[in-house]
Write a protein that holds these residues in place. Structure first.
Motif, PDB file in Angstrom:
ATOM      1  N   GLY A  18       0.804  -1.226   0.000  1.00  0.00           N
ATOM      2  CA  GLY A  18       0.000   0.000   0.000  1.00  0.00           C
ATOM      3  C   GLY A  18       0.833   1.270   0.000  1.00  0.00           C
ATOM      4  N   ILE A  19       1.706   1.424   0.977  1.00  0.00           N
ATOM      5  CA  ILE A  19       2.502   2.651   1.091  1.00  0.00           C
ATOM      6  C   ILE A  19       3.590   2.688   0.019  1.00  0.00           C
ATOM      7  CG2 ILE A  19       4.166   3.865   2.550  1.00  0.00           C
ATOM      8  CD1 ILE A  19       2.438   3.014   4.986  1.00  0.00           C
ATOM      9  N   ASP A  38      10.243  -5.844  -4.141  1.00  0.00           N
ATOM     10  CA  ASP A  38       9.305  -6.535  -3.259  1.00  0.00           C
ATOM     11  C   ASP A  38       9.604  -8.026  -3.317  1.00  0.00           C
ATOM     12  OD1 ASP A  38       6.384  -5.423  -2.014  1.00  0.00           O
ATOM     13  OD2 ASP A  38       6.577  -7.595  -2.158  1.00  0.00           O
ATOM     14  N   ASP A  63      14.493  -9.551  -1.272  1.00  0.00           N
ATOM     15  CA  ASP A  63      14.092  -9.928   0.092  1.00  0.00           C
ATOM     16  C   ASP A  63      14.964  -9.146   1.068  1.00  0.00           C
ATOM     17  OD1 ASP A  63      13.637 -11.085   2.552  1.00  0.00           O
ATOM     18  OD2 ASP A  63      13.907 -13.150   1.857  1.00  0.00           O
ATOM     19  N   VAL A  64      14.348  -8.283   1.858  1.00  0.00           N
ATOM     20  CA  VAL A  64      15.142  -7.425   2.753  1.00  0.00           C
ATOM     21  C   VAL A  64      15.831  -8.204   3.876  1.00  0.00           C
ATOM     22  CG1 VAL A  64      13.739  -5.363   2.287  1.00  0.00           C
ATOM     23  CG2 VAL A  64      13.180  -6.811   4.272  1.00  0.00           C
ATOM     24  N   ASN A  90      11.096   0.311   3.327  1.00  0.00           N
ATOM     25  CA  ASN A  90       9.704   0.386   3.728  1.00  0.00           C
ATOM     26  C   ASN A  90       9.048  -0.974   3.932  1.00  0.00           C
ATOM     27  OD1 ASN A  90       6.884   1.718   3.559  1.00  0.00           O
ATOM     28  ND2 ASN A  90       6.908   0.304   1.809  1.00  0.00           N
ATOM     29  N   TYR A 156       6.070  -5.957  16.955  1.00  0.00           N
ATOM     30  CA  TYR A 156       5.989  -4.848  15.993  1.00  0.00           C
ATOM     31  C   TYR A 156       6.459  -3.542  16.640  1.00  0.00           C
ATOM     32  CZ  TYR A 156       4.021  -1.871  12.307  1.00  0.00           C
ATOM     33  OH  TYR A 156       3.858  -0.956  11.299  1.00  0.00           O
ATOM     34  N   LYS A 160       9.718  -1.287  15.477  1.00  0.00           N
ATOM     35  CA  LYS A 160       9.629   0.088  14.994  1.00  0.00           C
ATOM     36  C   LYS A 160      10.399   1.063  15.895  1.00  0.00           C
ATOM     37  CE  LYS A 160       7.309  -0.846  11.261  1.00  0.00           C
ATOM     38  NZ  LYS A 160       7.958  -0.707   9.943  1.00  0.00           N
ATOM     39  N   ILE A 189      -2.621   3.815   8.378  1.00  0.00           N
ATOM     40  CA  ILE A 189      -2.848   4.109   6.965  1.00  0.00           C
ATOM     41  C   ILE A 189      -3.754   3.033   6.388  1.00  0.00           C
ATOM     42  CG2 ILE A 189      -1.712   4.483   4.737  1.00  0.00           C
ATOM     43  CD1 ILE A 189      -0.925   6.498   6.981  1.00  0.00           C
ATOM     44  N   THR A 191      -4.462   0.504   4.223  1.00  0.00           N
ATOM     45  CA  THR A 191      -3.750  -0.361   3.261  1.00  0.00           C
ATOM     46  C   THR A 191      -4.236  -1.797   3.456  1.00  0.00           C
ATOM     47  OG1 THR A 191      -2.006  -0.934   4.819  1.00  0.00           O
ATOM     48  CG2 THR A 191      -1.607   1.003   3.432  1.00  0.00           C
TER      49      THR A 191
END
Ligand code: NAD
Length: 252
Positions: A18-19, A38, A63-64, A90, A156, A160, A189, A191
């Motif tokens: 989404g973002i 992605d 892949d991050v 992101n 999470y 963050k 947001i 999404t």
């Protein structure tokens, strides 16, 4: 200083989501050439269709959580467009779980691996290229939950908060070498991530609305414009900071 991105080259991880999808579009609209990265090929190709930007936009699967994959992404970006000026790190996952004592170590580790170690790996892959060409701008997606907490999100929230620390650490080390590093902190947001949570926890969205004094949830576009500004030369003195775009979430 101009907020144009003319001549700049950007990459966006989680660019199928989404973002990330909207950010990639806004970066192209501001004049950048953009590599959408992605894990999901379908999602990435969906972004290419959404942007319809011709040669200005390319998808590379990445892949991050995997350093070799991120190094390949940076090299592919340079091979395609010649440089890397703006990196929007992101990609992220959301696992809403039970109370902390009932979260499994595996669940916790998985969120940290993508949301926090993934940002470390992304910067580790991007910074050498930015140093070699004399600078760049890195924007890491944190969250309001990088400065506050809610229940059932211990991994999470931890990830963050960590992204903000990592952003500061990188800015302290690299700002005098021309690399600005900042974090964007979205409020809630609208999404697919939020839709998935609403399915699991009906009423989740309405409860969250009360935490946004502005009276609505955010849109991906709200975040994308901040990323574009941070990536531009108009933000030349901004580094090591957190930019909340959250409808007042953190003001309460
Ligand atoms: P999304 O689920 O729509 O998109 C996330 C994208 O990341 C997906 O396309 C997914 O395939 C990709 N991804 C997941 N793991 C990956 C990996 N290992 N390597 C590469 N790509 C991977 O989510 P979104 O709402 O667009 O969230 C984007 C970022 O914004 C995340 O970091 C999220 O934590 C953060 N954020 C979102 C909200 C919100 O309300 N949506 C609020 C604050 C922060």
């Amino acid at each position: 200083m101009s907020n144009s991105l003319d001549g700049k080259v950007a990459l966006v991880t989680g660019g199928g989501g989404g973002i990330g999808r909207e950010t990639a579009k806004v970066l192209v609209d501001h004049g950048a050439r953009v590599v959408v990265a992605d894990l999901s090929e379908d999602a990435g190709n969906g972004t290419l269709e959404y942007i319809d930007g011709g040669d200005a936009v390319t998808f590379v699967r990445a892949d991050v959580t995997d350093l070799a994959s991120m190094q390949h992404l940076v090299q592919a970006t340079v091979d395609r467009y010649g440089r890397l000026d703006v990196a929007h790190n992101n990609a992220g996952i959301e696992v809403t779980g039970p109370d902390l004592a009932d979260v499994t170590v595996e669940q916790f580790d998985k969120v940290i691996a993508v949301n926090l170690t993934g940002v470390f790996i992304s910067m580790k892959a991007e910074i050498p290229q930015m140093l070699a060409q004399g600078g760049g701008s890195i924007i890491n997606t944190a969250s309001s939950l990088g400065q506050a907490a809610i229940a059932h999100q211990s991994a999470y929230v931890t990830s963050k908060h960590g992204v903000i620390g990592l952003t500061r650490a990188a800015a302290v080390e690299y700002s005098d070498k021309g690399i600005r590093v900042n974090a964007v902190l979205p409020g809630v947001i609208q999404t697919p991530m939020i839709d998935a949570l609403e399915e699991t926890y009906p009423g989740f969205k309405d409860a969250l609305l009360t935490k946004h004094p502005i009276g609505r949830l955010g849109t991906p576009h709200d975040i994308a414009e901040m990323v574009a500004w941070l990536g531009s030369d108009a933000a030349a003195f901004a580094t090591g900071s957190q930019f909340a775009v959250d409808g007042g979430y953190l003001a309460i």
